[in-house]
Design an enzyme around this catalytic site. Structure first.
Site, PDB file in Angstrom:
ATOM      1  N   GLU A 189      28.371  27.535  -9.528  1.00 45.35           N
ATOM      2  CA  GLU A 189      28.155  28.848  -8.882  1.00 45.35           C
ATOM      3  C   GLU A 189      27.178  28.756  -7.715  1.00 45.35           C
ATOM      4  OE1 GLU A 189      26.795  27.849 -11.597  1.00 45.35           O
ATOM      5  OE2 GLU A 189      24.860  28.786 -12.033  1.00 45.35           O
ATOM      6  N   CYS A 245      24.858  24.651 -17.698  1.00 43.27           N
ATOM      7  CA  CYS A 245      23.442  24.362 -17.914  1.00 43.27           C
ATOM      8  C   CYS A 245      22.981  24.888 -19.277  1.00 43.27           C
ATOM      9  CB  CYS A 245      22.619  24.924 -16.751  1.00 43.27           C
ATOM     10  SG  CYS A 245      20.972  24.184 -16.640  1.00 43.27           S
ATOM     11  N   HIS A 253      25.589  23.100 -11.486  1.00 42.38           N
ATOM     12  CA  HIS A 253      25.883  24.524 -11.270  1.00 42.38           C
ATOM     13  C   HIS A 253      26.964  24.753 -10.220  1.00 42.38           C
ATOM     14  CE1 HIS A 253      22.461  26.213 -13.579  1.00 42.38           C
ATOM     15  NE2 HIS A 253      21.993  24.999 -13.382  1.00 42.38           N
TER      16      HIS A 253
END
Lengths: 238, 80
Positions: free
Chosen positions: A205, A86, A203
């Protein structure tokens, strides 16, 4: 292996990446303050999401000049693994470590939703644990994720197979409706020519454990773990 | 010396902000308007021994930070 997560003023997904690596994937990981120097014992550097320097001027434009970035550029040139997520992707583009740029979403709106990604290439340390064409379900959350590259750069990206992930629908088709931000050719993430620097807008994560609705993001991190494990830390050093 | 810097998106780079402004202008009745592009305007004060020196420094600043050459063009004016 050892992970380093850079903390810029305004980073906000640094904690998510740290938590995912340490508690879900049981990795050795440390935070790296942007004013510090990059340590010699790091195998993979992560530039996390957020709003470094308040996104002033352009997203990532100022973080690029943080003291630690000199070390990151050198690390990348020597073959070290660098992952930008990002805002981290935006910083890597601004720093010239990745081609192209990320501009305002075509809709002008901040998008926050699950997307499907199609893994286009698997001969990289970031995607080797996936299958070619595999779909990954990950979230995006950004206002400036519209990938742009001029025609000559796009041609080079295609020729060198640097487009690693694309936005697709649930059936794996790169349609306009599946593209959350108007990115050129539905591009969600690209790597450099040497394949040791990778940036993506979604993302991983935030999609690495069941509780979060998807474990697909772990494929990205486990690819890196496998690459470092089998080849050893020096293998990526030119 | 005062430097006035204009940064704008290159031709061919999508400008959704310009499009939105254009639509709003049409809504207000300015239907003759087309091809709206939104850019940035930066002003700064620079201490330089000559106009040439100021130009050189300003160009460096634009190339390094104030504009992103991948998506933006720039031009500037210098006032003594």
């Amino acid at each position: 292996m050892r992970w380093g997560v850079i903390v810029f003023p305004g980073s906000c997904d640094d904690q998510d990446v740290y938590d995912c690596l340490k508690h879900v994937l049981k990795q050795k990981v440390e935070f790296l303050w942007h004013k510090d120097r990059l340590g010699r014992d790091i195998d993979c550097v992560v530039l996390p999401g957020g709003f470094s320097y308040g996104d002033y001027l352009r997203c990532g434009a100022m973080a690029r000049f943080s003291p630690i970035m000199q070390g990151v550029v050198e690390f990348a040139r020597n073959g070290g693994l660098v992952l930008g997520i990002c805002n981290g992707f935006q910083i890597l583009c601004e720093a010239g470590l990745l081609p192209g740029a990320l501009t305002r979403n075509a809709s002008l709106q901040f998008v926050c939703r699950q997307v499907h990604l199609r893994v286009e290439e698997i001969d990289t340390p970031f995607t080797s644990a996936a299958k070619k064409g595999q779909l990954l379900k990950l979230p995006v959350k950004h206002g400036e994720g519209c990938y742009y590259a001029d025609p000559a750069t796009l041609e080079r990206l295609q020729k060198n197979r640097q487009i690693l992930v694309r936005y697709v629908d649930g059936k794996g088709r790169p349609t306009a409706a599946a593209n959350p931000n108007g990115s050129l050719e539905n591009i969600a993430g690209v790597c450099n020519e040497a394949r040791n620097v990778f940036g993506l807008m979604p993302h991983p994560e935030d999609a690495s454990e069941k509780l979060l609705g998807s474990e697909d993001g772990a494929k990205i991190f486990s690819s890196v773990i496998a690459a470092c494990g089998t080849r050893g830390k020096r293998a990526w050093v030119a | 010396m005062r430097v006035k810097i204009f940064v704008r998106l290159k031709e061919g780079v999508l400008d959704p902000q310009g499009k939105a402004v254009e639509r709003s202008l049409h809504t207000l009745g300015y239907e003759e308007v087309g091809d709206v592009r939104v850019g940035k305007y930066i002003e700064l004060e620079i201490a330089a021994p000559s106009r040439q020196a100021a130009e050189k420094r300003a160009r460096e600043m634009c190339d390094k930070l104030l504009a992103n050459p991948v998506i933006e063009d720039y031009r500037f004016e210098i006032q003594e």
